[in-house]
Design a protein around this motif. Structure first.
Motif, PDB file in Angstrom:
ATOM      1  N   ALA A  69      -2.901   5.038   1.616  1.00  0.00           N
ATOM      2  CA  ALA A  69      -2.839   6.953   1.380  1.00  0.00           C
ATOM      3  C   ALA A  69      -3.026   7.107  -0.454  1.00  0.00           C
ATOM      4  O   ALA A  69      -3.462   7.885  -0.737  1.00  0.00           O
ATOM      5  CB  ALA A  69      -1.074   7.183   1.855  1.00  0.00           C
ATOM      6  N   LEU A  70      -2.339   6.158  -1.025  1.00  0.00           N
ATOM      7  CA  LEU A  70      -2.715   5.985  -2.573  1.00  0.00           C
ATOM      8  C   LEU A  70      -3.877   5.982  -3.052  1.00  0.00           C
ATOM      9  O   LEU A  70      -4.183   6.872  -3.786  1.00  0.00           O
ATOM     10  CB  LEU A  70      -1.802   5.077  -3.898  1.00  0.00           C
ATOM     11  CG  LEU A  70      -0.069   5.245  -3.002  1.00  0.00           C
ATOM     12  CD1 LEU A  70       0.693   4.447  -3.424  1.00  0.00           C
ATOM     13  CD2 LEU A  70       0.642   6.715  -3.878  1.00  0.00           C
ATOM     14  N   LEU A  71      -4.364   5.530  -2.239  1.00  0.00           N
ATOM     15  CA  LEU A  71      -6.254   4.964  -2.630  1.00  0.00           C
ATOM     16  C   LEU A  71      -6.594   6.001  -1.816  1.00  0.00           C
ATOM     17  O   LEU A  71      -8.015   5.915  -1.585  1.00  0.00           O
ATOM     18  CB  LEU A  71      -6.793   3.486  -1.911  1.00  0.00           C
ATOM     19  CG  LEU A  71      -6.559   3.017  -2.270  1.00  0.00           C
ATOM     20  CD1 LEU A  71      -6.769   1.699  -2.358  1.00  0.00           C
ATOM     21  CD2 LEU A  71      -7.115   2.623  -3.426  1.00  0.00           C
ATOM     22  N   ASN A  72      -6.847   7.468  -1.296  1.00  0.00           N
ATOM     23  CA  ASN A  72      -6.951   8.709  -0.843  1.00  0.00           C
ATOM     24  C   ASN A  72      -7.759   8.008   0.695  1.00  0.00           C
ATOM     25  O   ASN A  72      -8.740   8.726   1.097  1.00  0.00           O
ATOM     26  CB  ASN A  72      -7.728   9.413  -2.185  1.00  0.00           C
ATOM     27  CG  ASN A  72      -6.635  10.171  -2.588  1.00  0.00           C
ATOM     28  OD1 ASN A  72      -6.259  10.772  -2.571  1.00  0.00           O
ATOM     29  ND2 ASN A  72      -7.559   9.922  -4.258  1.00  0.00           N
ATOM     30  N   ALA A  73      -7.087   7.632   1.498  1.00  0.00           N
ATOM     31  CA  ALA A  73      -7.648   6.783   2.776  1.00  0.00           C
ATOM     32  C   ALA A  73      -7.736   8.589   3.625  1.00  0.00           C
ATOM     33  O   ALA A  73      -6.717   9.497   3.499  1.00  0.00           O
ATOM     34  CB  ALA A  73      -7.209   5.907   3.571  1.00  0.00           C
ATOM     35  N   PRO A  74      -8.652   8.791   4.502  1.00  0.00           N
ATOM     36  CA  PRO A  74      -8.391   9.415   6.129  1.00  0.00           C
ATOM     37  C   PRO A  74      -6.669   9.585   6.088  1.00  0.00           C
ATOM     38  O   PRO A  74      -6.578   8.430   6.580  1.00  0.00           O
ATOM     39  CB  PRO A  74      -9.657   9.429   6.373  1.00  0.00           C
ATOM     40  CG  PRO A  74     -10.570   9.424   5.536  1.00  0.00           C
ATOM     41  CD  PRO A  74      -9.560   7.599   4.506  1.00  0.00           C
ATOM     42  N   ILE A  75      -6.464  11.422   6.351  1.00  0.00           N
ATOM     43  CA  ILE A  75      -5.298  10.672   6.905  1.00  0.00           C
ATOM     44  C   ILE A  75      -5.868  10.551   8.354  1.00  0.00           C
ATOM     45  O   ILE A  75      -3.984   9.675   8.986  1.00  0.00           O
ATOM     46  CB  ILE A  75      -4.602  12.537   7.023  1.00  0.00           C
ATOM     47  CG1 ILE A  75      -3.268  12.386   7.311  1.00  0.00           C
ATOM     48  CG2 ILE A  75      -5.402  13.065   7.760  1.00  0.00           C
ATOM     49  CD1 ILE A  75      -3.236  14.101   7.204  1.00  0.00           C
ATOM     50  N   VAL A  76      -6.647  10.225   8.882  1.00  0.00           N
ATOM     51  CA  VAL A  76      -6.792  10.083  10.308  1.00  0.00           C
ATOM     52  C   VAL A  76      -6.441   8.450  10.364  1.00  0.00           C
ATOM     53  O   VAL A  76      -5.936   8.250  11.491  1.00  0.00           O
ATOM     54  CB  VAL A  76      -7.328  10.015  11.183  1.00  0.00           C
ATOM     55  CG1 VAL A  76      -9.106  10.070  10.262  1.00  0.00           C
ATOM     56  CG2 VAL A  76      -7.991   9.700  12.521  1.00  0.00           C
ATOM     57  N   LEU A  77      -6.701   8.224   9.653  1.00  0.00           N
ATOM     58  CA  LEU A  77      -7.081   6.062   9.150  1.00  0.00           C
ATOM     59  C   LEU A  77      -5.297   6.102   9.255  1.00  0.00           C
ATOM     60  O   LEU A  77      -4.748   4.896   9.872  1.00  0.00           O
ATOM     61  CB  LEU A  77      -7.709   5.520   8.411  1.00  0.00           C
ATOM     62  CG  LEU A  77      -7.483   3.950   7.537  1.00  0.00           C
ATOM     63  CD1 LEU A  77      -8.214   3.396   9.507  1.00  0.00           C
ATOM     64  CD2 LEU A  77      -8.321   3.572   6.983  1.00  0.00           C
ATOM     65  N   VAL A  78      -4.826   6.758   8.693  1.00  0.00           N
ATOM     66  CA  VAL A  78      -3.458   6.028   8.563  1.00  0.00           C
ATOM     67  C   VAL A  78      -2.696   6.827   8.801  1.00  0.00           C
ATOM     68  O   VAL A  78      -1.496   5.843   9.213  1.00  0.00           O
ATOM     69  CB  VAL A  78      -2.992   7.194   6.809  1.00  0.00           C
ATOM     70  CG1 VAL A  78      -1.102   7.042   6.209  1.00  0.00           C
ATOM     71  CG2 VAL A  78      -3.454   6.474   5.848  1.00  0.00           C
ATOM     72  N   HIS A  79      -2.405   7.694   9.968  1.00  0.00           N
ATOM     73  CA  HIS A  79      -2.123   8.092  11.307  1.00  0.00           C
ATOM     74  C   HIS A  79      -2.309   6.946  12.426  1.00  0.00           C
ATOM     75  O   HIS A  79      -1.023   6.990  12.916  1.00  0.00           O
ATOM     76  CB  HIS A  79      -1.997   9.195  11.151  1.00  0.00           C
ATOM     77  CG  HIS A  79      -1.183  10.793  11.152  1.00  0.00           C
ATOM     78  ND1 HIS A  79      -0.014  10.123  11.157  1.00  0.00           N
ATOM     79  CD2 HIS A  79      -1.604  11.196  10.622  1.00  0.00           C
ATOM     80  CE1 HIS A  79       0.347  11.379  11.039  1.00  0.00           C
ATOM     81  NE2 HIS A  79       0.094  12.023   9.767  1.00  0.00           N
ATOM     82  N   GLY A  80      -3.148   6.762  12.585  1.00  0.00           N
ATOM     83  CA  GLY A  80      -3.710   6.116  13.648  1.00  0.00           C
ATOM     84  C   GLY A  80      -3.501   4.224  12.868  1.00  0.00           C
ATOM     85  O   GLY A  80      -2.861   3.530  14.159  1.00  0.00           O
ATOM     86  N   LEU A  81      -2.851   3.848  12.523  1.00  0.00           N
ATOM     87  CA  LEU A  81      -2.360   2.881  11.492  1.00  0.00           C
ATOM     88  C   LEU A  81      -1.537   2.422  12.394  1.00  0.00           C
ATOM     89  O   LEU A  81      -0.339   1.803  12.716  1.00  0.00           O
ATOM     90  CB  LEU A  81      -2.871   1.596  10.179  1.00  0.00           C
ATOM     91  CG  LEU A  81      -4.739   1.564  10.504  1.00  0.00           C
ATOM     92  CD1 LEU A  81      -4.981   1.533   9.338  1.00  0.00           C
ATOM     93  CD2 LEU A  81      -4.611   0.088  11.440  1.00  0.00           C
ATOM     94  N   GLY A  82      -0.302   3.888  10.920  1.00  0.00           N
ATOM     95  CA  GLY A  82       1.323   3.531  11.441  1.00  0.00           C
ATOM     96  C   GLY A  82       1.036   3.646  12.731  1.00  0.00           C
ATOM     97  O   GLY A  82       2.399   3.869  13.600  1.00  0.00           O
TER      98      GLY A  82
END
Length: 129
Positions: A69-82
């Motif tokens: 998230a701090l590296l500005n990864a796409p929100i869909v990636l963060v949600h998917g991995l979470g």
């Protein structure tokens, strides 16, 4: 919602899951009158290992989410991995900890490893590019 807010959401849910896992250990200690260790009790050992296994993997997975998230990864990636990590740990609980789903431990373990693989590769990618 930002990527950082998405990461915070999944870290929060996992904090609640840790409370559930810890309460299961406490309940098992009370029920089996075991103050320290597992008392050679298989139910006690399952509760301890379910919590311990979570603790072994959560820092890398959840820390990775925050870094993405701090590296500005796409929100869909963060949600998917979470979501994958959280569901994998619930599956692991259902399989090993509660014994209500025979394949839960397998799916939980594979899902956790896949989460860490994608998280690690993504962190390297976003750090370089």
């Amino acid at each position: 919602m930002t990527s950082l807010e998405a990461a915070a959401f999944w870290v929060g849910l996992n904090a609640l899951l840790l409370i559930v896992l810890s309460a299961r250990v406490g309940r098992a200690r009370w029920k089996n009158r075991v103050n320290l260790g597992d008392g050679d009790n298989p139910d006690m050992l399952k509760a301890i290992r379910t919590q311990g296994n979570y603790i072994e993997y959560a820092p890398a997975a959840l820390g990775g989410l925050v870094l993405l998230a701090l590296l500005n990864a796409p929100i869909v990636l963060v949600h998917g991995l979470g979501a994958l990590f959280f569901l994998s740990r619930v599956f692991h609980l259902l399989g090993l900890g509660m014994g209500v789903w025979g394949k839960g431990r397998l799916f939980g373990t594979v899902g956790t490893m896949f989460t860490l693989l994608i998280t690690g590769c993504s962190l390297i990618y976003f750090a370089i590019f």
